[in-house]
Design an enzyme around this catalytic site. Structure first.
Site, PDB file in Angstrom:
ATOM      1  N   ARG A 268       0.410 -12.001 -23.191  1.00 47.25           N
ATOM      2  CA  ARG A 268       1.819 -11.678 -23.442  1.00 47.25           C
ATOM      3  C   ARG A 268       2.420 -12.585 -24.525  1.00 47.25           C
ATOM      4  O   ARG A 268       2.250 -13.805 -24.477  1.00 47.25           O
ATOM      5  CB  ARG A 268       2.604 -11.841 -22.138  1.00 47.25           C
ATOM      6  CG  ARG A 268       4.101 -11.583 -22.253  1.00 47.25           C
ATOM      7  CD  ARG A 268       4.413 -10.123 -22.383  1.00 47.25           C
ATOM      8  NE  ARG A 268       5.851  -9.877 -22.253  1.00 47.25           N
ATOM      9  CZ  ARG A 268       6.414  -8.696 -22.451  1.00 47.25           C
ATOM     10  NH1 ARG A 268       5.675  -7.651 -22.776  1.00 47.25           N
ATOM     11  NH2 ARG A 268       7.717  -8.537 -22.316  1.00 47.25           N
ATOM     12  N   GLU A 363      -2.595 -16.630  13.375  1.00 49.95           N
ATOM     13  CA  GLU A 363      -3.444 -17.763  13.800  1.00 49.95           C
ATOM     14  C   GLU A 363      -2.585 -19.011  14.079  1.00 49.95           C
ATOM     15  O   GLU A 363      -3.009 -20.143  13.854  1.00 49.95           O
ATOM     16  CB  GLU A 363      -4.511 -18.086  12.745  1.00 49.95           C
ATOM     17  CG  GLU A 363      -5.464 -16.966  12.415  1.00 49.95           C
ATOM     18  CD  GLU A 363      -6.400 -16.609  13.559  1.00 49.95           C
ATOM     19  OE1 GLU A 363      -6.246 -17.184  14.647  1.00 49.95           O
ATOM     20  OE2 GLU A 363      -7.261 -15.755  13.370  1.00 49.95           O
TER      21      GLU A 363
END
Length: 395
Positions: A268, A363
Site C-alpha cells: 500500500r 478454557e
C-alpha cells in the site's frame, strides 16, 4: 547453570513441515468460505488424523505420535495460522482424549484410543454448565449408579463439536459433596443424548458449539474413566494442557494477522511511499511482531516444563493470558493497518479480530487466569528458577 539445549528430532521437524504443507494447501484455501457458510469441517479432522497429527502428544502403542508437548503445540499454532476453527477443534479433541489416555485402564485405552487418535472418531469435552462456567465444582449434571450402569441427567453448555462428535468426555456428579465428580466416556449414539441448535457466534462460525442434553442417558460402568470422584482432578489437569493449546491457537491467529498486515503495508502506498515506511505505522507493526514473539516464547516455556515433568499450572495460565490478550491486540491493530478495508469482509483481518475475542474467554476466562496466577504467587513458587531444557525452534 544454564539449561541443556536439546535440538528437535528430525521426526519433529518433518511433522511441522507436513503440518505447514497441509495448512497451506488443504486448509487455508477453504477457510474463509467455510467460515462464511458456517460449515463444520469434519473432513479436516479425518485428514489430520490420517496424517498422524491428531494424536501427537500421546503414546505410540495406541496410535499416537509420542512427541513432546512443545512439538504438538507448534502443530496447533501452524494450523491456527491457516484456519482457527480447525486448530481449536484439534486442541479440543486432544483435550477430550486426555482422561482416557492418562487415567483409563489398559483395556479402555486399547479399545477406544486408537480410533480417537487416528481421527476415525472425533471427541468433545463436556465440563461447563450454564450456571457454572468458571466453577466446575458447582456442576449439577448427575450420574447415578444403577446396577452395572450409570444413568446421566443434566446439560453441558458450550460444547465444541456438540452434535458432530462421535464421543463425549463428560464430567458428572456422582456424590453430593463438592468434589464428588466422575468422568465418563459417552458415545454420541447413546439413547437420551441430544444437542441443542448450535450457538450463533460472532466468530469461529466453522466450529459448532452447542449445549448437550443428557436425558436418562444409560451407559455401562466400564465407560467410567478412573475411580469415582476422580473427575474434577482429571478435569483440572486436562485444563492445564488445554490452556496451552489455546495459547498456541491464539499465537497462530496473531501470526496470521501480522503476516497479512505486513503484506498490505509493503504494498500500500500513501504520500509517495509504502505505508510500512511511515514511522507511525512501522511502530505499530513492530509492536505486533513483539507481541507474537512473546506469546510464542511464553507457551513454549510452559510446554518445556510440562515435558520435563515439572509443575506448570501457573505457567499455563500465564501463557493463556499473554497469548490471548496479545492476539486480541494484534488482530485489532491489523484491522487498523488496513484502514477502511480492514472493516470489510474483502480481507480476513476482520474475521481474525472476531475469532481472537473468544480465546480470552474459553478454557477459563482471562480473569480466571489472573486468579490462578495470583494464588500461585501467594504460595511462594513465584521465584522458582527451575527451568526445563529449551529446544531450538524451527523458524
Amino acid at each position: 547453570m544454564p539449561a541443556t539445549r536439546q535440538l528437535p528430532s528430525d521426526e519433529a521437524l518433518e511433522l511441522i513441515k507436513l503440518t505447514r504443507d497441509i495448512a497451506a494447501h488443504e486448509l487455508r484455501p477453504r477457510a474463509a468460505q467455510d467460515e462464511a457458510d458456517e460449515r463444520f469441517p469434519r473432513d479436516a479432522f479425518t485428514m489430520l488424523g490420517q496424517a498422524g497429527l491428531l494424536g501427537l502428544p500421546y503414546p505410540e502403542e495406541f496410535g499416537g505420535g509420542a512427541q513432546p508437548y512443545e512439538v504438538y503445540l507448534q502443530f496447533i499454532e501452524e494450523i491456527a495460522a491457516a484456519w482457527t476453527s480447525v486448530a481449536v477443534g484439534a486442541s479440543v479433541h486432544s483435550l477430550s482424549c486426555f482422561a482416557l489416555a492418562t487415567a483409563g485402564t489398559d483395556e479402555q485405552r486399547s479399545q477406544w484410543l486408537p480410533d480417537l487418535l487416528g481421527g476415525e472418531l472425533l471427541g468433545a469435552y463436556c465440563l461447563s454448565e450454564a450456571h457454572a462456567g468458571s466453577d466446575p465444582a458447582a456442576m449439577t449434571t448427575k450420574a447415578t449408579r444403577d446396577g452395572d450402569d450409570y444413568v446421566l441427567h443434566g446439560a453441558k453448555a458450550w460444547t465444541t463439536h456438540g452434535g458432530h462428535a462421535d464421543f463425549y468426555t463428560v464430567m458428572a456428579r456422582t456424590s453430593p459433596d463438592r468434589g464428588g465428580i466422575s468422568c465418563f466416556l459417552v458415545p454420541a449414539d447413546a439413547e437420551g443424548l441430544s444437542a441443542d441448535p448450535p450457538e450463533r457466534k460472532m466468530g469461529l462460525t466453522g466450529s459448532a458449539t452447542a449445549t448437550m442434553r443428557f436425558d436418562s442417558v444409560r451407559i455401562p460402568a466400564e465407560r467410567r474413566i478412573g475411580a469415582e470422584g476422580d473427575g474434577l482432578k482429571l478435569a483440572l489437569a486436562a485444563l492445564d494442557a488445554g490452556r496451552l493449546g489455546i495459547a498456541a491457537v491464539a499465537t497462530g491467529l496473531a501470526q496470521a494477522a501480522l503476516d497479512d498486515a505486513l503484506a498490505y503495508a509493503r504494498d500500500r502506498q500513501a504520500f509517495g511511499k509504502r505505508i510500512i515506511d511511515h514511522q507511525g505505522l512501522g511502530f505499530v507493526l513492530a509492536d505486533m511482531a513483539a507481541a507474537v514473539e512473546s506469546a510464542r516464547a511464553t507457551y513454549l516455556a510452559a510446554a518445556r516444563r510440562k515435558d520435563a515433568g515439572l509443575p506448570y499450572t501457573r505457567e499455563a495460565a500465564v501463557a493463556k493470558l499473554v497469548a490471548t490478550d496479545n492476539a486480541m491486540k494484534v488482530t485489532t491493530d491489523a484491522v487498523q493497518v488496513f484502514g477502511g478495508y480492514g472493516y470489510t469482509r474483502d480481507f480476513p483481518v476482520e474475521r481474525y479480530m472476531r475469532e481472537a475475542k473468544v480465546t480470552q474467554i474459553f478454557e477459563g476466562t482471562n480473569q480466571i487466569q489472573r486468579l490462578i496466577i495470583a494464588r500461585h504467587l501467594d504460595t511462594g513458587r513465584a521465584g522458582d528458577l527451575t527451568v526445563a531444557p529449551a529446544a531450538a525452534q524451527e523458524d
